[in-house]
Design a protein around this motif. Sequence first.
Motif, PDB file in Angstrom:
ATOM      1  N   ASP A   2       0.821  -1.210   0.000  1.00  0.00           N
ATOM      2  CA  ASP A   2       0.000   0.000   0.000  1.00  0.00           C
ATOM      3  C   ASP A   2       0.856   1.261   0.000  1.00  0.00           C
ATOM      4  OD1 ASP A   2      -2.528  -0.856  -0.288  1.00  0.00           O
ATOM      5  OD2 ASP A   2      -3.169  -0.521   1.776  1.00  0.00           O
ATOM      6  N   SER A   7       3.941   1.626  -0.974  1.00  0.00           N
ATOM      7  CA  SER A   7       4.693   1.753  -2.223  1.00  0.00           C
ATOM      8  C   SER A   7       3.815   2.261  -3.351  1.00  0.00           C
ATOM      9  CB  SER A   7       5.301   0.400  -2.613  1.00  0.00           C
ATOM     10  OG  SER A   7       6.157  -0.087  -1.608  1.00  0.00           O
ATOM     11  N   ASP A   8       2.514   1.976  -3.254  1.00  0.00           N
ATOM     12  CA  ASP A   8       1.582   2.362  -4.313  1.00  0.00           C
ATOM     13  C   ASP A   8       1.344   3.869  -4.340  1.00  0.00           C
ATOM     14  OD1 ASP A   8      -0.388   2.117  -6.347  1.00  0.00           O
ATOM     15  OD2 ASP A   8      -1.952   2.112  -4.820  1.00  0.00           O
ATOM     16  N   ASP A   9       0.920   4.431  -3.195  1.00  0.00           N
ATOM     17  CA  ASP A   9       0.598   5.860  -3.182  1.00  0.00           C
ATOM     18  C   ASP A   9       1.064   6.576  -1.924  1.00  0.00           C
ATOM     19  OD1 ASP A   9      -1.138   4.870  -1.305  1.00  0.00           O
ATOM     20  OD2 ASP A   9      -2.976   5.337  -2.413  1.00  0.00           O
ATOM     21  N   GLU A  28       0.225   6.014   1.125  1.00  0.00           N
ATOM     22  CA  GLU A  28      -0.768   6.104   2.181  1.00  0.00           C
ATOM     23  C   GLU A  28      -1.409   4.744   2.434  1.00  0.00           C
ATOM     24  OE1 GLU A  28      -3.647   9.014   1.102  1.00  0.00           O
ATOM     25  OE2 GLU A  28      -2.289  10.714   1.372  1.00  0.00           O
ATOM     26  N   THR A  75      -5.079   3.375   3.415  1.00  0.00           N
ATOM     27  CA  THR A  75      -6.490   3.710   3.554  1.00  0.00           C
ATOM     28  C   THR A  75      -7.137   2.679   4.461  1.00  0.00           C
ATOM     29  OG1 THR A  75      -6.549   4.658   1.333  1.00  0.00           O
ATOM     30  CG2 THR A  75      -8.659   4.108   2.361  1.00  0.00           C
TER      31      THR A  75
END
Length: 372
Positions: A263, A265-267, A269, A271
């Motif tokens: 998570d 690494s993706d953005d 953040e 959620t």
Amino acid sequence: MTLTGTKSRVTSLALAAALATTSAVAIAPTTALAVPQGGYADLVDQVSPSVVFIEVTAKASPANFEGQMPKGIPEELRKRFEDMMPEGGQGGDRARQGLGSGFIISEDGLIVTNAHVVDGAETVTVKLSDDRSFEAEVLGTDRLTDLAVIKVDAGEALPAVKFGSSETMRVGDEVMAVGNPFGLGGTVTSGIISAKSRNINSGPYDDFIQTDAAINRGNSGGPLFNNDGEVIGVNTAIFSPGGGSVGIGFAVPSDLVQDVVADLSDDGEITRGWLGVQIKPMSDEIADVLGYDTPRGAVVEMVQPDSPAQSAGLEKGDIILSFNGIEIGDLRDLTRAVADTDPDANADVVIWRKGEEVTKSVTVGTLDQQDA
């Protein structure tokens, strides 16, 4: 405790074993449990290039830093290893330096460490095992699991380690830690897994691997390896009345780490879903009345106004027995069940109310990160 979840799938979080010998029988350990033949030297050569040492510079007063310690944590659990403690002086903002460890998980320079290592950092410098240093960018942190992802651009492919399954590790399995204790980079220690699923009251996702491998200040964020050279944990906390290793350390299990890191690494953040209840364990007395051998479920202490729980009709005194098909044995089970449910998804909640089981449907909300 306020229940939260994560959009990623969070699954529920060496000393050789003594040989029993007699004059007639010698019982040898299996290959999976044995110390590598000839010791750990080959394993160290394999994984050490992927372990990095982290130096952080930031500005903070001693008072402010102390205020960042997790609430309610026992004094002996030096959650932050004192890695980031400023040196000397009283009051006033001043430059402070901290040390930590980390490990490379991709050839393009993604690195995992602890969130508390890079918390509030102005500069993060990563030093490789070959003494090269690079400035790192903090891609994201998650203080609830104390994990962070940072990145360096080395201009070439870097040696990366792989994750192993923490779920398959057993109490008594041998492990090896590599890190930067007290600034002594490249330090290797070994031990065994002493326990699993430890709750040290540091947060809602406590599911730690306990190990007796020596870890100290500066080991924060470093890897805990199995005998195959796979990362099965991230060293995060120690039980230490005096500040040094006494053989009780805690690592975030790799199965949880992988989901959080994906998570981040993706953005950058995480959620998280939001149910909006505060809960407490079932008492022995209530368990007896309900005919349970041991307490189970989570008792709703309070339902927050304008929350998904309130909209679903949950009430104070309800006992949550299952969430989205997951049986709730204790409070952490409910936390993880919510964690496995995406925000805005619908989930069935089975509760015990006034002598009967009732099923409620809840639409999971999204947690405000300021309230996490």
